[in-house]
Structure formats: C-alpha cells, structure tokens
Design a protein around this motif. Sequence first.
Motif, PDB file in Angstrom:
ATOM      1  N   ARG A  11       2.591   7.928   3.912  1.00  0.00           N
ATOM      2  CA  ARG A  11       2.888   7.202   3.012  1.00  0.00           C
ATOM      3  C   ARG A  11       4.249   7.379   2.929  1.00  0.00           C
ATOM      4  NH1 ARG A  11       3.295   4.827  -0.703  1.00  0.00           N
ATOM      5  NH2 ARG A  11       1.964   3.867  -2.896  1.00  0.00           N
ATOM      6  N   ALA A  12       4.903   8.569   2.919  1.00  0.00           N
ATOM      7  CA  ALA A  12       6.384   8.902   2.072  1.00  0.00           C
ATOM      8  C   ALA A  12       7.281   7.526   2.923  1.00  0.00           C
ATOM      9  CB  ALA A  12       6.844  10.084   2.233  1.00  0.00           C
ATOM     10  N   GLY A  14       6.588   4.961   3.414  1.00  0.00           N
ATOM     11  CA  GLY A  14       6.699   3.337   3.272  1.00  0.00           C
ATOM     12  C   GLY A  14       6.212   2.731   1.290  1.00  0.00           C
ATOM     13  N   ASP A  15       5.367   1.869   0.955  1.00  0.00           N
ATOM     14  CA  ASP A  15       4.897   1.778  -0.045  1.00  0.00           C
ATOM     15  C   ASP A  15       3.680   1.283  -0.424  1.00  0.00           C
ATOM     16  OD1 ASP A  15       7.673   1.297  -1.185  1.00  0.00           O
ATOM     17  OD2 ASP A  15       7.605  -0.441  -0.033  1.00  0.00           O
ATOM     18  N   TYR A  16       2.814   1.508   1.244  1.00  0.00           N
ATOM     19  CA  TYR A  16       1.486   1.183   1.135  1.00  0.00           C
ATOM     20  C   TYR A  16       0.845   1.509   2.123  1.00  0.00           C
ATOM     21  CZ  TYR A  16      -2.702  -1.794  -0.319  1.00  0.00           C
ATOM     22  OH  TYR A  16      -3.834  -1.749  -0.086  1.00  0.00           O
ATOM     23  N   TRP A  50      -3.605   9.766  -0.023  1.00  0.00           N
ATOM     24  CA  TRP A  50      -2.364   9.032   0.693  1.00  0.00           C
ATOM     25  C   TRP A  50      -2.572   7.493   0.824  1.00  0.00           C
ATOM     26  CZ3 TRP A  50      -2.410  14.879   1.533  1.00  0.00           C
ATOM     27  CH2 TRP A  50      -1.919  15.074   0.876  1.00  0.00           C
ATOM     28  N   ASP A  52      -3.768   3.550   0.708  1.00  0.00           N
ATOM     29  CA  ASP A  52      -4.546   2.751  -0.108  1.00  0.00           C
ATOM     30  C   ASP A  52      -5.696   1.087   0.378  1.00  0.00           C
ATOM     31  OD1 ASP A  52      -2.046   3.411  -2.166  1.00  0.00           O
ATOM     32  OD2 ASP A  52      -0.855   3.380   0.229  1.00  0.00           O
ATOM     33  N   CYS A  72       1.479  -5.410   8.029  1.00  0.00           N
ATOM     34  CA  CYS A  72       2.043  -3.866   8.568  1.00  0.00           C
ATOM     35  C   CYS A  72       3.683  -3.864   8.972  1.00  0.00           C
ATOM     36  CB  CYS A  72       1.290  -2.802   9.331  1.00  0.00           C
ATOM     37  SG  CYS A  72      -0.030  -2.764   8.598  1.00  0.00           S
ATOM     38  N   ASP A  73       4.718  -3.935   8.218  1.00  0.00           N
ATOM     39  CA  ASP A  73       6.136  -3.937   8.639  1.00  0.00           C
ATOM     40  C   ASP A  73       6.051  -2.536  10.483  1.00  0.00           C
ATOM     41  OD1 ASP A  73       7.709  -5.446   6.928  1.00  0.00           O
ATOM     42  OD2 ASP A  73       6.872  -3.707   5.060  1.00  0.00           O
TER      43      ASP A  73
END
Length: 347
Positions: A11-12, A14-16, A50, A52, A72-73
């Motif tokens: 989670r740290a 990225g954003d989601y 953590w 989403d 997803c990236d």
Amino acid sequence: YGHSNQLRQARAMGDYLIVGVHTDEEIAKHKGPPVFTQEERYKMVQAIKWVDEIAPGAPYVTTLETLDKYSCDFCVHGDDITLTIDGKDTYEEVKTAGRYRECKRTQGVSTTDLVGRMLLMTKAHHSNIDEDLDYRKHTDNFGKGPKGHSPWTGVSQFLQTSQKIIQFASGKEPQPGDTIIYVAGAFDLFHVGHVDFLEKVHQLAEKPYIIAGLHFDQEVNRYKGKNYPIMNIHERTLSVLACRYVSEVVIGAPYAVTADLLDHFRVTLVCHGMTEVVPDKDGSDPYKEPKRRGIFQLVDSGSNLTTDLIVQRIIKNRLEFEARNQKKEAKELAVLEAMRRLEEEQQ
C-alpha cells in the motif's frame, strides 16, 4: 500478520491497493488444501486496514490481462518465490513487462510454521525451551525437504521490535464524541470469527474507537489450556492491530476489567462475544465492574468459527499439510539449484 505486513508495504508503494485472493480450487491445485475457505479469506483480507478492494477468484498466475482488468500499474509480491504446480515462476509475465515490485518478507513467520505449531500442540513454541526434543524433531520434519533446507519454508522465531508496532499502529487518539469500546481476549490465530465480532462491535456506535485488550500468553494458557495460545503475545498484537476495526491494543491486558482500566481509557462500553467467560483466578467474574456500571454488552458475531475449530481443520488434513510442505520445499530447492547453476555458468 505476515500477510498484513506485506499488504502494508504494498500500500505504501502506491495510492490504492487491490488484493487478488485465489479460490479454494486454485490453491488446492498449486499448493495443497487451504486452511480457510475462500469466503472466509475474502472477508479476512477485506478487514485488513491497508486494503482498498479485493479481487475475488484471482488467477494463481498473475498476468498483464489481470493487471489491466483492475487498472493496476504494477503488482507487488514478497521476496520469496511462488511457483505453479509445474515449477514455473507465477510472476514471470509481469516481471518481463516491468510491472512488478517486491516487498520484504516478514522474518519469523509463515503459514507453514503456524501449521507446524498446531500439528504439534506443545507448549514449547511460546516458551523459551530450546531443549524440547520432541519439538525440535518435529520442526525438523516439518521444515525440511528430502535433501536440504529452503530459506522460505521452515520454522523460525518472530522477533518483535517497537518499529514494527509503530508501523502497524494507527496512532490515532480518541476524539471528542467517540464512543470508546473495550473488548478483551486472546485473539489467537486471528480469524474470520474475530473479524465478524469486531465488525459487529464497530457497528454499535456512530464514531467507535475500539480498544482491544490482549492477555499475556500465561493468562491465555490458564483459561484455554492445552498449548494455547498458538501465537505469542507479539504475533497476536500485530494481527489485531492490522484489523481496520481496531484503534488501539493493550498488550498484556489484565484478565479482570478493573475500574482503573475503565477510568484510564474512559471506556463507554465493554463487549464480549458469545464464548464462555472463564472466572478469574480467585473465582470472580472478570466483567463484574463493567456490569456494575451497566456498560457491559454481549455481542453475537453470527460466526461459529473458533481457534479450536481451525486447529481441528489442520489436524484433520494433517497428512495433506505435511505432504504440501514437503512438496513446496522440494520445488523451492529445485529452483535454488537452477539459480546456482545459472550463476556458475555466467562466471
């Protein structure tokens, strides 16, 4: 808490965070029998603070198609190796495409290790007795394959640090208008029964601030017997802190919920599940004080899953689990050997 720590790290990055959870069928095919059902696992992963979103029924081999489907990236996995039934790296495709990141595996924990503790059912795992030969012998059987030792499978010791607790803790103080709710227990092998209970408690107030009191290992052993707890106090602390419904944990809470404790945390409500309340050492009711104040409430989680039942599931599938661990070990050793050969050829 090992899984939670992986998700925290992911989670740290990225954003989601979307977490793909495999079906029972996929796990049985590639790894061996799952301990929890897919429905239980979906619920448990969703309850980690953590996360989403979850992707139920995610394929065992992560493809670019799956990443694109969920926009997803990149995908994240621990720095241990994951292999399909025929020994291929399940992340090969996304690694080649440069859409793969890695996080550190939590030292001193694995599903394999916990399964080993449950199969053994001895007190040795949360005491300091290294000389317990039966335990040593069993861990040797459990964590070692036919011809060596894989660094990813085996029984090891989790070492707690203040840093790890800080990473897991929310660090939020109760705010004016919060309902401060206190719950206490062993919370051993943190599972979907605990999640259901905490979710129900969380729904009791508009702005709940839940404090979970965790009893020390000796205390849990006094009222649960056998070799409980399976997880020591440090492991249980992290497991509970990772749950999105919990705001704070009291490490080594007193068994009796005292006036001091209630006043110190300004507790509005004390809740307990439908499990039996064992009397304190002196035979008294540990919830006498909250009951006297009229702030005690029983909460039905609607779940019948207990730590005992999980241990029974493990013992029932004992042979399959032992075979699973040895198969996993053999595959990992084969990969290590291939990696070693490759290095030699490149020199």
